[in-house]
Design a protein around this motif. Structure first.
Motif, PDB file in Angstrom:
ATOM      1  N   UNK A 115       0.885  -1.434  -0.050  1.00 61.86           N
ATOM      2  CA  UNK A 115      -0.220   0.074   0.035  1.00 61.86           C
ATOM      3  C   UNK A 115       0.832   1.453  -0.116  1.00 61.86           C
ATOM      4  N   UNK A 116       2.174   1.007   0.581  1.00 57.52           N
ATOM      5  CA  UNK A 116       2.824   2.344   0.640  1.00 57.52           C
ATOM      6  C   UNK A 116       3.253   2.830  -0.807  1.00 57.52           C
ATOM      7  N   UNK A 117       3.608   1.951  -1.715  1.00 61.62           N
ATOM      8  CA  UNK A 117       3.810   2.293  -3.130  1.00 61.62           C
ATOM      9  C   UNK A 117       2.599   2.690  -3.590  1.00 61.62           C
ATOM     10  N   UNK A 118       1.524   2.080  -3.496  1.00 66.42           N
ATOM     11  CA  UNK A 118       0.137   2.631  -4.042  1.00 66.42           C
ATOM     12  C   UNK A 118      -0.100   3.932  -3.728  1.00 66.42           C
TER      13      UNK A 118
ATOM     14  N   UNK B  14      -1.276  -9.814  -5.125  1.00 64.79           N
ATOM     15  CA  UNK B  14      -1.296 -10.229  -3.596  1.00 64.79           C
ATOM     16  C   UNK B  14      -2.264 -11.114  -3.008  1.00 64.79           C
ATOM     17  N   UNK B  15      -2.091 -11.688  -2.095  1.00 57.32           N
ATOM     18  CA  UNK B  15      -3.223 -12.421  -1.405  1.00 57.32           C
ATOM     19  C   UNK B  15      -4.332 -11.469  -0.782  1.00 57.32           C
ATOM     20  N   UNK B  16      -5.478 -11.551  -0.964  1.00 63.97           N
ATOM     21  CA  UNK B  16      -6.414 -10.611  -0.416  1.00 63.97           C
ATOM     22  C   UNK B  16      -7.618 -11.477   0.471  1.00 63.97           C
ATOM     23  N   UNK B  17      -8.256 -12.303  -0.239  1.00 60.81           N
ATOM     24  CA  UNK B  17      -9.120 -13.269   0.624  1.00 60.81           C
ATOM     25  C   UNK B  17     -10.380 -12.436   0.817  1.00 60.81           C
ATOM     26  N   UNK B  18     -10.673 -11.529   0.011  1.00 57.59           N
ATOM     27  CA  UNK B  18     -12.017 -10.779  -0.019  1.00 57.59           C
ATOM     28  C   UNK B  18     -11.801  -9.832   1.440  1.00 57.59           C
ATOM     29  N   UNK B  19     -10.497  -9.216   1.807  1.00 58.07           N
ATOM     30  CA  UNK B  19     -10.256  -8.190   2.541  1.00 58.07           C
ATOM     31  C   UNK B  19      -9.959  -8.790   3.564  1.00 58.07           C
ATOM     32  N   UNK B  20      -9.765 -10.367   3.927  1.00 57.50           N
ATOM     33  CA  UNK B  20      -9.420 -10.695   5.269  1.00 57.50           C
ATOM     34  C   UNK B  20      -8.282 -11.093   5.511  1.00 57.50           C
ATOM     35  N   UNK B  21      -7.142 -10.742   4.265  1.00 58.34           N
ATOM     36  CA  UNK B  21      -5.692 -10.782   4.533  1.00 58.34           C
ATOM     37  C   UNK B  21      -5.086  -9.438   4.869  1.00 58.34           C
ATOM     38  N   UNK B  22      -3.917  -9.433   5.696  1.00 52.71           N
ATOM     39  CA  UNK B  22      -3.411  -8.234   6.054  1.00 52.71           C
ATOM     40  C   UNK B  22      -2.914  -7.716   4.686  1.00 52.71           C
ATOM     41  N   UNK B  23      -2.922  -6.401   4.800  1.00 56.15           N
ATOM     42  CA  UNK B  23      -3.099  -5.203   5.773  1.00 56.15           C
ATOM     43  C   UNK B  23      -4.751  -4.723   5.845  1.00 56.15           C
ATOM     44  N   UNK B  24      -5.687  -5.880   5.259  1.00 54.20           N
ATOM     45  CA  UNK B  24      -7.038  -5.441   5.494  1.00 54.20           C
ATOM     46  C   UNK B  24      -7.559  -4.236   4.750  1.00 54.20           C
TER      47      UNK B  24
ATOM     48  N   UNK C  89      -9.496  -1.906   2.122  1.00 52.03           N
ATOM     49  CA  UNK C  89     -10.595  -1.825   0.949  1.00 52.03           C
ATOM     50  C   UNK C  89      -9.850  -1.619  -0.185  1.00 52.03           C
ATOM     51  N   UNK C  90      -8.831  -0.692  -0.258  1.00 49.92           N
ATOM     52  CA  UNK C  90      -7.913  -0.101  -1.466  1.00 49.92           C
ATOM     53  C   UNK C  90      -7.055  -1.014  -1.935  1.00 49.92           C
ATOM     54  N   UNK C  91      -6.896  -2.336  -1.414  1.00 51.10           N
ATOM     55  CA  UNK C  91      -6.186  -3.367  -1.884  1.00 51.10           C
ATOM     56  C   UNK C  91      -6.969  -4.198  -3.042  1.00 51.10           C
ATOM     57  N   UNK C  92      -8.199  -3.962  -3.139  1.00 50.03           N
ATOM     58  CA  UNK C  92      -8.976  -4.740  -4.252  1.00 50.03           C
ATOM     59  C   UNK C  92      -8.975  -4.199  -5.741  1.00 50.03           C
TER      60      UNK C  92
ATOM     61  N   UNK D  51      -4.305  -3.524  -9.182  1.00 48.07           N
ATOM     62  CA  UNK D  51      -4.398  -4.459  -8.189  1.00 48.07           C
ATOM     63  C   UNK D  51      -4.985  -5.925  -8.830  1.00 48.07           C
ATOM     64  N   UNK D  52      -4.150  -7.096  -8.498  1.00 53.01           N
ATOM     65  CA  UNK D  52      -4.421  -8.445  -8.759  1.00 53.01           C
ATOM     66  C   UNK D  52      -4.725  -9.225  -7.485  1.00 53.01           C
ATOM     67  N   UNK D  53      -6.092  -8.889  -6.782  1.00 52.92           N
ATOM     68  CA  UNK D  53      -6.014  -9.540  -5.330  1.00 52.92           C
ATOM     69  C   UNK D  53      -6.459 -11.154  -5.685  1.00 52.92           C
ATOM     70  N   UNK D  54      -5.765 -11.997  -4.856  1.00 52.12           N
ATOM     71  CA  UNK D  54      -5.956 -13.351  -5.032  1.00 52.12           C
ATOM     72  C   UNK D  54      -6.984 -13.743  -3.891  1.00 52.12           C
ATOM     73  N   UNK D  55      -8.188 -14.156  -4.211  1.00 54.23           N
ATOM     74  CA  UNK D  55      -9.209 -14.502  -3.067  1.00 54.23           C
ATOM     75  C   UNK D  55      -9.505 -15.853  -2.803  1.00 54.23           C
TER      76      UNK D  55
END
Length: 246
Positions: free
Chosen positions: A187-190, A205-215, A217-220, A235-239
């Motif tokens: 997120x720091x680079x974003x 990155x691993x996202x798991x619908x927002x359940x993965x750190x750093x939790x 919303x803007x990681x989606x 962002x390519x979130x892996x759910x």
């Protein structure tokens, strides 16, 4: 990573590498079995040496990043906290660490963070100026979670963001790609380049619908930049995590 020879008979390397053995002192001061430990650096160096990779590369000497370089992205207040942390008693370090998310101070962290940033800046400079085609900075601590005014996730100074900003400032670059392939979203680079059309930031990155750190919303996937930077944040979130048993 093979070397070539120029018209004067001097070695010309395609690949550069930068690291410093002092970074092996990067560790969690009060949890010896924690994941943030010297082996994350030393094992990488050991593996590269095993296959003879380091001697096939141009070595870029390490150095401490200057305060001016650190302030390209980070606030003076944050840098002052980092500098003063090295002199704190252990209990005070623990108290300071609790002010941040997944962040642990120790007596060498100020110099290690500056070494990591200095190595990254100079390695990028080697590539941008055409001295090598590519390079590998083997550095700890990492940086992609660090924000302008906040330490975060083992990260103190944002190595890649700062090096990219300096490349734009010093060389007028207009097309930079940062590909961030990590378990966690950087997120720091974003945040650094969210409105900047000169930098395409792609994070897998691993996202798991927002359940993965750093939790966040803007990681989606639907956070794609703002203003002139719309479309330049991917962002390519892996759910879904699949486990195969053989």
């Amino acid at each position: 990573m093979e070397e070539e020879v120029d018209s004067d008979g001097q070695k010309r390397y395609r690949t550069a590498v930068s690291y410093d053995e002092h970074m092996s002192s990067h560790f969690h001061s009060w949890k010896e079995d924690f994941t943030e430990k010297p082996e994350r650096f030393t094992e990488t160096i050991k593996r590269c040496k095993k296959y003879g990779l380091l001697e096939r590369c141009k070595y870029v000497p390490s150095r401490l990043a200057t305060e001016e370089e650190m302030m390209v992205y980070h606030t003076k207040e944050l840098i002052d906290i980092l500098e003063k942390s090295q002199f704190l008693p252990l209990e005070e370090m623990r108290k300071l660490s609790r002010l941040y998310d997944y962040l642990y101070f120790h007596k060498d962290i100020y110099n290690n963070a500056r070494l990591a940033l200095g190595c990254t800046i100079d390695l990028v400079e080697q590539v941008v100026t055409g001295k090598v085609l590519n390079g590998f900075a083997i550095v700890r601590p990492p940086g992609h979670h660090a924000m302008s005014n906040e330490f975060n996730g083992y990260c103190y100074l944002n190595n890649v963001a700062t090096a990219a900003k300096l490349a734009i400032k010093n060389h007028g670059l207009k097309r930079i790609l940062i590909l961030d392939w990590d378990v966690h979203h950087g997120q720091g680079i974003q945040y650094c380049f969210y409105d900047n059309p000169n930098v395409l930031y792609i994070s897998i990155h691993k996202y798991l619908d927002g359940k993965e750190w750093p939790y966040l919303r803007e990681s989606d996937y639907d956070h794609t930049g703002e203003a002139a930077g719309v479309g330049f944040n991917v962002n390519i979130p892996l759910n879904v995590v699949s486990i195969y048993l053989i």
